[in-house]
Write a protein that holds these residues in place. Structure first.
Motif, short mmCIF file in Angstrom:
data_model
loop_
_atom_site.label_atom_id
_atom_site.label_comp_id
_atom_site.label_asym_id
_atom_site.label_seq_id
_atom_site.Cartn_x
_atom_site.Cartn_y
_atom_site.Cartn_z
N THR A 109 -36.54 -71.77 14.12
CA THR A 109 -35.13 -71.47 13.88
C THR A 109 -34.32 -72.76 13.90
OG1 THR A 109 -35.35 -69.27 14.86
CG2 THR A 109 -33.13 -70.17 14.70
N ALA A 112 -34.65 -74.52 10.61
CA ALA A 112 -33.84 -73.92 9.56
C ALA A 112 -32.38 -74.31 9.69
CB ALA A 112 -33.98 -72.40 9.62
N TRP A 116 -30.11 -76.56 7.06
CA TRP A 116 -28.88 -76.00 6.48
C TRP A 116 -27.69 -76.91 6.74
CZ3 TRP A 116 -27.78 -72.12 3.20
CH2 TRP A 116 -26.43 -71.76 3.07
N TRP A 286 -29.21 -69.32 7.76
CA TRP A 286 -30.65 -69.50 7.84
C TRP A 286 -31.12 -69.35 9.28
CZ3 TRP A 286 -32.55 -74.19 4.44
CH2 TRP A 286 -32.47 -73.82 3.09
N GLU A 290 -36.46 -68.44 7.30
CA GLU A 290 -36.32 -69.66 6.51
C GLU A 290 -37.08 -70.82 7.17
OE1 GLU A 290 -33.36 -66.84 5.24
OE2 GLU A 290 -33.83 -67.61 7.25
N GLY A 291 -37.08 -70.85 8.50
CA GLY A 291 -37.83 -71.90 9.20
C GLY A 291 -39.31 -71.82 8.92
#
Length: 318
Positions: A109, A112, A116, A286, A290-291
């Motif tokens: 996390t 991500a 971002w 995100w 996404e990570g």
């Protein structure tokens, strides 16, 4: 495969590029609620999980996915029969599910969020409230200095502390005090490397809380700045804690499957922000999924997630 839902996300992605979501499919299984007193996930829940994995694998294939990454978080991780159910899912569907540790959830996390927000954001403190656990990280690089996972998920605390509908006010007060005590040591550890330049909240709970305190709706797009403040959160808790689950489900930005755990999620957010001395959280679109995608595309070593040799592909993430 989370505590509440199994989610298939189909993306167009390539190394160095921006993963573009193409389609999303969810099944509400509430796996965390299907674990008995001995810690075993029920046969019924495992059967439903197998059906969902089979269905989503078919969707991924018909969508043209070249790769499938299947991963599970706290509900499967906590089950005492986790190894058996993973073997059964693989036997029946051909899909091997990777179970992420809580620390890896926090690390991915954090990755991500960093991608971002970029390097200019400086030191980032990131919070993510899931159904079963709370993930926290603090760092200046893509690998955070500190990554923690605590069993303080919104669904878990709802089941253990707030079974009444609406929640009992006395139990809310006791839970607040308990959360303050539980957060004290982790907050100190998290802040030890340095004070953050930016504080971020990710995933559905924080998005819902921000929306209910006045942030822009999802229709405004992912790049609109959204925030959650401590003052707004306190007012929101006073409001939603008096409502029934069905009434909360009518609020804009709250899905029916998460309405029941909204109060507990808000209390965890409040306790974390108070312990970490955070007045404002910026909401990042995100998060963990996404990570996982970004880490796969980076082709990191096996200890980061799992090994792969990756080219540009449409992929399905479960």
């Amino acid at each position: 495969m989370g505590s509440n839902t199994v989610h298939l996300l189909v993306v167009d992605a390539h190394r160095g590029g921006h993963p573009t979501p193409m389609s999303s499919t969810k099944a509400v299984l509430r796996l965390a609620e299907q674990i008995d007193a001995d810690g075993r996930m029920s046969d019924k829940a495992v059967s439903k999980l197998i059906d969902s994995v089979d269905e989503f694998t078919h969707i991924a294939a018909t969508s043209g996915c070249e790769q499938i990454m299947a991963f599970a978080t706290s509900a499967v991780r906590d089950a005492t029969n986790s190894d058996d159910l993973l073997d059964e899912v693989e036997k029946r569907t051909g899909v091997r599910i990777a179970v992420l540790s809580g620390r890896d959830e926090a690390r991915l996390t954090s990755l991500a969020v960093r991608r971002w927000r970029g390097w200019s954001a400086g030191r980032i403190l990131a919070l993510d409230i899931g159904g079963g656990s709370l993930e926290m990280s603090n760092g200046v690089d893509e690998e955070p200095d500190v990554a923690l996972s605590l069993p303080l998920g919104a669904g878990r605390l709802t089941r253990e502390w707030l079974p009444d509908d609406p929640p009992d006010r006395r139990r809310i007060g006791v839970l607040r005090d308990w959360l303050d005590a539980e957060m004290r040591a982790p907050a100190k550890e998290l802040l030890a490397p340095g004070a953050p330049d930016l504080c971020v909240g990710t995933s559905k709970t924080f998005r819902s809380l921000a929306r209910l305190t006045g942030a822009a709706p999802s229709s405004a797009g992912p790049r609109v700045r959204r925030e959650l403040t401590t003052s707004g959160l306190r007012q929101l808790i006073s409001f939603i804690s008096r409502m029934t689950r069905s009434d909360r489900a009518e609020l804009e930005g709250v899905s029916a499957d998460r309405a029941g755990q909204l109060v507990a999620g808000a209390l965890v957010a409040e306790a974390a922000m108070r312990a970490l001395r955070v007045d404002t959280l910026e909401i990042c679109p995100w998060a963990l999924r996404e990570g996982v995608i970004l880490r796969r595309l980076d082709a990191e070593p096996a200890d980061s997630f799992e090994p792969s040799q990756t080219t540009g592909a449409r992929g399905g993430v479960g």
